[in-house]
Design a protein around this motif. Structure first.
Motif, PDB file in Angstrom:
ATOM      1  N   GLN A 183     -31.799   4.725  -0.138  1.00 15.84           N
ATOM      2  CA  GLN A 183     -30.806   5.241  -1.012  1.00 15.84           C
ATOM      3  C   GLN A 183     -31.104   5.377  -2.561  1.00 15.84           C
ATOM      4  O   GLN A 183     -31.983   4.766  -2.778  1.00 15.84           O
ATOM      5  N   LYS A 184     -30.297   6.023  -3.136  1.00 17.13           N
ATOM      6  CA  LYS A 184     -30.586   6.129  -4.534  1.00 17.13           C
ATOM      7  C   LYS A 184     -30.387   4.849  -5.196  1.00 17.13           C
ATOM      8  O   LYS A 184     -29.220   4.215  -5.026  1.00 17.13           O
ATOM      9  N   PHE A 185     -31.420   4.457  -6.224  1.00 20.49           N
ATOM     10  CA  PHE A 185     -31.095   3.365  -6.721  1.00 20.49           C
ATOM     11  C   PHE A 185     -30.590   3.696  -8.400  1.00 20.49           C
ATOM     12  O   PHE A 185     -31.216   4.355  -8.849  1.00 20.49           O
ATOM     13  N   PRO A 186     -29.547   3.113  -8.629  1.00 19.47           N
ATOM     14  CA  PRO A 186     -28.734   3.398  -9.972  1.00 19.47           C
ATOM     15  C   PRO A 186     -29.726   2.824 -11.122  1.00 19.47           C
ATOM     16  O   PRO A 186     -29.115   1.929 -11.835  1.00 19.47           O
ATOM     17  N   ARG A 187     -30.743   3.210 -11.090  1.00 19.29           N
ATOM     18  CA  ARG A 187     -31.711   2.621 -12.176  1.00 19.29           C
ATOM     19  C   ARG A 187     -31.358   2.548 -13.824  1.00 19.29           C
ATOM     20  O   ARG A 187     -31.293   1.425 -14.263  1.00 19.29           O
ATOM     21  N   TYR A 188     -30.810   3.743 -14.049  1.00 17.77           N
ATOM     22  CA  TYR A 188     -30.352   3.685 -15.655  1.00 17.77           C
ATOM     23  C   TYR A 188     -28.975   2.798 -15.795  1.00 17.77           C
ATOM     24  O   TYR A 188     -29.043   2.118 -16.684  1.00 17.77           O
ATOM     25  N   TRP A 189     -28.300   2.886 -14.760  1.00 17.92           N
ATOM     26  CA  TRP A 189     -26.919   1.894 -14.881  1.00 17.92           C
ATOM     27  C   TRP A 189     -27.576   0.449 -14.953  1.00 17.92           C
ATOM     28  O   TRP A 189     -27.002  -0.405 -15.870  1.00 17.92           O
ATOM     29  N   ILE A 190     -28.444   0.013 -14.018  1.00 18.92           N
ATOM     30  CA  ILE A 190     -28.687  -1.175 -14.002  1.00 18.92           C
ATOM     31  C   ILE A 190     -29.564  -1.780 -15.359  1.00 18.92           C
ATOM     32  O   ILE A 190     -29.580  -2.655 -15.793  1.00 18.92           O
ATOM     33  N   LEU A 191     -30.489  -0.914 -15.778  1.00 19.59           N
ATOM     34  CA  LEU A 191     -31.245  -1.192 -17.163  1.00 19.59           C
ATOM     35  C   LEU A 191     -30.169  -1.188 -18.023  1.00 19.59           C
ATOM     36  O   LEU A 191     -30.475  -1.983 -19.056  1.00 19.59           O
ATOM     37  N   ALA A 192     -29.191  -0.397 -18.160  1.00 22.90           N
ATOM     38  CA  ALA A 192     -28.309  -0.661 -19.394  1.00 22.90           C
ATOM     39  C   ALA A 192     -27.522  -1.913 -19.522  1.00 22.90           C
ATOM     40  O   ALA A 192     -27.478  -2.401 -20.228  1.00 22.90           O
ATOM     41  N   LEU A 193     -27.241  -2.219 -18.173  1.00 22.31           N
ATOM     42  CA  LEU A 193     -26.561  -3.480 -17.722  1.00 22.31           C
ATOM     43  C   LEU A 193     -27.082  -4.623 -18.251  1.00 22.31           C
ATOM     44  O   LEU A 193     -26.847  -5.588 -18.920  1.00 22.31           O
ATOM     45  N   ASN A 194     -28.550  -4.678 -17.983  1.00 27.92           N
ATOM     46  CA  ASN A 194     -29.610  -5.689 -18.363  1.00 27.92           C
ATOM     47  C   ASN A 194     -29.524  -5.853 -19.866  1.00 27.92           C
ATOM     48  O   ASN A 194     -29.639  -6.841 -20.434  1.00 27.92           O
ATOM     49  N   SER A 195     -29.848  -4.580 -20.284  1.00 28.64           N
ATOM     50  CA  SER A 195     -29.979  -4.580 -21.770  1.00 28.64           C
ATOM     51  C   SER A 195     -28.781  -5.101 -22.757  1.00 28.64           C
ATOM     52  O   SER A 195     -28.838  -5.748 -23.474  1.00 28.64           O
ATOM     53  N   ILE A 196     -27.477  -4.809 -22.105  1.00 27.52           N
ATOM     54  CA  ILE A 196     -26.359  -5.452 -22.611  1.00 27.52           C
ATOM     55  C   ILE A 196     -26.253  -6.704 -22.454  1.00 27.52           C
ATOM     56  O   ILE A 196     -25.965  -7.515 -23.433  1.00 27.52           O
ATOM     57  N   PHE A 197     -26.753  -7.148 -21.412  1.00 25.08           N
ATOM     58  CA  PHE A 197     -26.593  -8.798 -21.202  1.00 25.08           C
ATOM     59  C   PHE A 197     -27.686  -9.474 -22.045  1.00 25.08           C
ATOM     60  O   PHE A 197     -27.226 -10.492 -22.528  1.00 25.08           O
ATOM     61  N   TRP A 198     -28.748  -8.851 -22.128  1.00 21.63           N
ATOM     62  CA  TRP A 198     -30.001  -9.569 -23.015  1.00 21.63           C
ATOM     63  C   TRP A 198     -29.387  -9.781 -24.462  1.00 21.63           C
ATOM     64  O   TRP A 198     -29.538 -10.767 -24.982  1.00 21.63           O
ATOM     65  N   GLY A 199     -28.688  -8.661 -25.096  1.00 22.58           N
ATOM     66  CA  GLY A 199     -28.190  -8.794 -26.202  1.00 22.58           C
ATOM     67  C   GLY A 199     -27.023  -9.785 -26.499  1.00 22.58           C
ATOM     68  O   GLY A 199     -26.883 -10.491 -27.429  1.00 22.58           O
ATOM     69  N   ILE A 200     -26.012  -9.847 -25.412  1.00 20.26           N
ATOM     70  CA  ILE A 200     -24.982 -10.719 -25.315  1.00 20.26           C
ATOM     71  C   ILE A 200     -25.372 -12.131 -25.305  1.00 20.26           C
ATOM     72  O   ILE A 200     -25.119 -13.068 -26.132  1.00 20.26           O
ATOM     73  N   HIS A 201     -26.706 -12.366 -24.482  1.00 20.17           N
ATOM     74  CA  HIS A 201     -27.114 -13.716 -24.451  1.00 20.17           C
ATOM     75  C   HIS A 201     -27.929 -14.249 -25.529  1.00 20.17           C
ATOM     76  O   HIS A 201     -27.644 -15.454 -25.798  1.00 20.17           O
ATOM     77  N   PHE A 202     -28.533 -13.233 -26.169  1.00 20.51           N
ATOM     78  CA  PHE A 202     -29.156 -13.731 -27.452  1.00 20.51           C
ATOM     79  C   PHE A 202     -28.011 -14.061 -28.635  1.00 20.51           C
ATOM     80  O   PHE A 202     -28.182 -15.170 -29.140  1.00 20.51           O
ATOM     81  N   HIS A 203     -27.117 -13.412 -28.531  1.00 16.22           N
ATOM     82  CA  HIS A 203     -26.076 -13.648 -29.509  1.00 16.22           C
ATOM     83  C   HIS A 203     -25.494 -14.847 -29.196  1.00 16.22           C
ATOM     84  O   HIS A 203     -25.108 -16.016 -30.360  1.00 16.22           O
ATOM     85  N   PHE A 204     -24.914 -15.378 -28.030  1.00 18.88           N
ATOM     86  CA  PHE A 204     -24.428 -16.612 -27.719  1.00 18.88           C
ATOM     87  C   PHE A 204     -25.386 -17.705 -27.579  1.00 18.88           C
ATOM     88  O   PHE A 204     -24.846 -18.754 -27.002  1.00 18.88           O
ATOM     89  N   THR A 205     -26.543 -17.751 -27.611  1.00 19.81           N
ATOM     90  CA  THR A 205     -27.585 -18.361 -28.103  1.00 19.81           C
ATOM     91  C   THR A 205     -27.923 -19.082 -29.409  1.00 19.81           C
ATOM     92  O   THR A 205     -27.869 -20.324 -29.689  1.00 19.81           O
ATOM     93  N   TYR A 206     -28.161 -18.022 -30.168  1.00 24.88           N
ATOM     94  CA  TYR A 206     -28.507 -18.282 -31.746  1.00 24.88           C
ATOM     95  C   TYR A 206     -27.513 -17.964 -32.594  1.00 24.88           C
ATOM     96  O   TYR A 206     -27.402 -18.650 -33.686  1.00 24.88           O
ATOM     97  N   ILE A 207     -26.619 -17.065 -32.326  1.00 24.12           N
ATOM     98  CA  ILE A 207     -25.459 -16.913 -33.447  1.00 24.12           C
ATOM     99  C   ILE A 207     -24.275 -17.703 -33.328  1.00 24.12           C
ATOM    100  O   ILE A 207     -23.950 -18.539 -34.005  1.00 24.12           O
ATOM    101  N   ILE A 208     -23.743 -17.620 -32.104  1.00 29.94           N
ATOM    102  CA  ILE A 208     -22.512 -18.563 -31.538  1.00 29.94           C
ATOM    103  C   ILE A 208     -23.165 -19.295 -30.239  1.00 29.94           C
ATOM    104  O   ILE A 208     -23.166 -18.604 -29.039  1.00 29.94           O
ATOM    105  N   HIS A 209     -23.339 -20.346 -30.648  1.00 29.64           N
ATOM    106  CA  HIS A 209     -23.989 -21.419 -29.431  1.00 29.64           C
ATOM    107  C   HIS A 209     -22.933 -21.788 -28.500  1.00 29.64           C
ATOM    108  O   HIS A 209     -22.065 -22.698 -28.782  1.00 29.64           O
ATOM    109  N   SER A 210     -22.797 -20.945 -27.399  1.00 32.41           N
ATOM    110  CA  SER A 210     -21.683 -21.297 -26.439  1.00 32.41           C
ATOM    111  C   SER A 210     -22.186 -21.201 -24.949  1.00 32.41           C
ATOM    112  O   SER A 210     -22.606 -20.001 -24.587  1.00 32.41           O
TER     113      SER A 210
END
Length: 394
Positions: free
Chosen positions: A94-121
């Motif tokens: 079946q077709k793998f939603p590559r770009y959707w998953i890559l976009a989700l991971n990119s958003i996740f990485w950015g948010i996780h970095f923010h809540f680790t170093y900017i707002i520790h939560s």
């Protein structure tokens, strides 16, 4: 026992879970080595390895920098889930939603970095990894439920259910995290709280999901081996052993339902001269063209098998001898009007057919085969390119 459980802490639970995840890599490696003809196993292996490494890094939180124990650890876990989803997509074709998953991971990485170093939560990090885990689990279950390979129905449904269970757990984790204040340290979580239960449930689900995936691969391998055992590799029809087995089943059906089946034995006329004049490769192409033409005409429930050499056998449920003869004539006429083009050379050929019907020309498999063979012999001796009907049995 209760005292031993009380001595457990979050770090120990995570370590035991990481060990359980890493042990599952062993059967996946063996699966990849032994059945690497199937797509997706390598992605699943890589994904599971990344998740295992991610959990091992979580265990060392406090002993190593937050960048590795929080950022890299969770990136590895989400990337591992994504690779597993890609493995499912490849395996089920079946077709793998590559770009959707890559976009989700990119958003996740950015948010996780923010809540680790900017707002520790810790709470916001838990919510962050939970939503992407929820989405990937739902995607994975959807791919498995949409799998059209009926051979994998049970194992794919089982694995899909476990993915849906995991998605339900992650959704519950988000809701509980939003409504309950958590400490800012992973290892300060209450042992009897939902967060610890979630980790334990994840490890169990991971084992069940891996079991489901391995079962899917084993099911496909069994079906493929079974097909190889019953299929003629050149013409992709049933081989002689398989067609005889199917004849036994059809005769049993006739006896139960008081119905008739026809045996149509076909032989390509002067096939030896095709091999002699054009070569055996051309002869193989003629055989493949021949069976493709037959498959186009016969019904889906009819059976076609290679009886030997250039002889083929069709088993078809009919109401009368006349129906069998009509089918045989359609086959003969279609072959007569066909042609095969090999290396800019046109090859035409004809076929002779012998017809025998259960209850009219024989009462056993052996009687029917003999009757059809004799009818075919008569068609060949009477000028070829014709249909001959077997004589009534006595």
């Amino acid at each position: 026992m209760e005292k031993a459980l009380m001595n457990l802490d979050i770090r120990t639970i995570l370590f035991l879970g990481a060990v359980l995840l890493s042990l599952q890599i062993i059967p996946l490696v063996l699966l990849f080595v032994l059945t690497n003809q199937y797509k997706g196993i390598n992605h699943w292996l890589v994904g599971h390895t990344l998740v295992s490494l991610g959990y091992f890094l979580l265990v060392f939180r406090g002993a190593i920098s937050d960048f590795f124990s929080i950022i890299i650890a969770n990136i590895l876990i989400t990337a591992g889930y994504s690779f597993s989803l890609q493995g499912i997509s490849c395996f089920t074709e079946q077709k793998f939603p590559r770009y959707w998953i890559l976009a989700l991971n990119s958003i996740f990485w950015g948010i996780h970095f923010h809540f680790t170093y900017i707002i520790h939560s810790l709470s916001l990090r838990i919510i962050n990894i939970s939503w992407i885990s929820f989405i990937i689990s739902v995607f994975s279950a959807s791919q498995l439920l949409n799998n059209r390979d009926k051979r994998l129905l049970i194992s794919s449904r089982f694995t899909a259910i476990i993915f849906l269970l995991h998605s339900s757990l992650t959704l519950a984790r988000i809701i509980i995290t939003v409504n309950h204040e958590l400490p800012n340290s992973l290892f300060a979580l209450n042992l009897d709280g939902f967060q610890v239960f979630y980790f334990m449930a994840c490890f169990i689900n991971s084992f069940l999901i891996t079991t489901g995936f391995i079962t899917m691969v084993c099911q496909r391998l069994y079906q493929d081996l079974n097909t190889l055992a019953e299929c003629d590799f050149l013409t992709n029809t049933l081989n002689r052993r398989a067609i005889e087995h199917q004849m036994d089943r059809e005769i049993a059906y006739c006896q139960r339902e008081n119905r008739k089946i026809a045996l149509i034995l076909l032989d390509i006329d002067r096939f030896k001269s095709i091999n002699d004049n054009y070569g055996h490769d051309s002869g193989d192409l003629v055989l493949q063209h021949f069976t493709q033409t037959l498959n186009f005409i016969i019904r889906q429930e009819d059976l076609l098998g290679r009886w030997g050499g250039e002889e083929f056998l069709i088993v078809s449920r009919v109401d009368s001898v006349e129906d069998a003869v009509v089918l045989a004539e359609r086959l003969r006429s279609a072959i007569q009007n066909e042609k095969v083009i090999v290396h800019h050379t046109i090859i035409t050929y004809t076929v002779s057919l012998g017809v025998a019907v259960y209850g009219v020309h024989g009462q056993t498999k052996q009687e029917l085969i003999i009757a059809a063979d004799r009818a075919l012999y008569h068609a060949k001796n009477s000028g070829r390119n014709q249909v001959a009907i077997a004589q009534h049995y006595h």
